[in-house]
Design a protein around this motif. Sequence first.
Motif, PDB file in Angstrom:
ATOM      1  N   LEU A   5      47.406 -63.054  -9.241  1.00 50.65           N
ATOM      2  CA  LEU A   5      46.820 -62.096  -8.803  1.00 50.65           C
ATOM      3  C   LEU A   5      47.647 -60.698  -8.492  1.00 50.65           C
ATOM      4  CD1 LEU A   5      43.540 -61.422  -8.529  1.00 50.65           C
ATOM      5  CD2 LEU A   5      43.989 -62.222  -5.924  1.00 50.65           C
ATOM      6  N   ILE A  26      40.844 -64.547 -10.431  1.00 51.54           N
ATOM      7  CA  ILE A  26      40.031 -64.384  -9.370  1.00 51.54           C
ATOM      8  C   ILE A  26      39.110 -65.975  -9.106  1.00 51.54           C
ATOM      9  CG2 ILE A  26      38.595 -63.437  -7.825  1.00 51.54           C
ATOM     10  CD1 ILE A  26      39.214 -60.696  -9.117  1.00 51.54           C
ATOM     11  N   VAL A  31      40.094 -65.282  -3.907  1.00 49.37           N
ATOM     12  CA  VAL A  31      39.124 -64.482  -3.599  1.00 49.37           C
ATOM     13  C   VAL A  31      39.374 -63.821  -2.004  1.00 49.37           C
ATOM     14  CG1 VAL A  31      37.126 -65.501  -2.782  1.00 49.37           C
ATOM     15  CG2 VAL A  31      36.671 -63.451  -3.736  1.00 49.37           C
ATOM     16  N   LEU A  34      41.730 -61.166  -1.895  1.00 48.35           N
ATOM     17  CA  LEU A  34      41.064 -60.053  -2.294  1.00 48.35           C
ATOM     18  C   LEU A  34      40.476 -59.367  -1.048  1.00 48.35           C
ATOM     19  CD1 LEU A  34      40.964 -58.171  -4.751  1.00 48.35           C
ATOM     20  CD2 LEU A  34      39.126 -59.585  -5.670  1.00 48.35           C
ATOM     21  N   VAL A  59      37.340 -63.762 -13.675  1.00 48.82           N
ATOM     22  CA  VAL A  59      36.901 -64.302 -12.446  1.00 48.82           C
ATOM     23  C   VAL A  59      35.973 -65.419 -12.694  1.00 48.82           C
ATOM     24  CG1 VAL A  59      35.444 -63.332 -10.405  1.00 48.82           C
ATOM     25  CG2 VAL A  59      36.606 -61.620 -11.891  1.00 48.82           C
TER      26      VAL A  59
END
Length: 108
Positions: A5, A26, A31, A34, A59
Motif C-alpha cells: 500500500l 486495499i 484499510v 488508510l 480494492v
Amino acid sequence: MNSKLNIVVRVDLDHAKALVIAKGHITVHSVNALYVVVKRANSLREGLDLKLDITHAWVDDEALEMLRAASDTHHLPARIDPQQAPCTISVLAPRREHAPAGRELIAA
C-alpha cells in the motif's frame, strides 16, 4: 499490481481540501492504515473536505464497502476514531473490469 500500500496526502489548508491517494492492494486489514491516514488529515482543520482517490488501487469488495460506509456516515470507524469527529470523505473508487454478478452479457 503491487500489493504494498502506497499512500500520498495532498493538503490545501487555505481552501480546506485534502486529497488522499492510495495505490496497491486495499484489503479489510490494510484499510485500517488508510483510515489512520485519513484521520490525521481530517484533524488538520475543522470542516476539511477529504477526497480519497483509490482509482489506481485494487480494492477488495468488502474493503470498498467499509470505505463507502465511512463516506455515508461522515465518520470513521469507532476503533480508529473513538471521538467520532465529523469526517467529510468522498471515495473516488476504481472502475470494475467485470460485470456485477448476474449481469453478464450473453453473446448471441
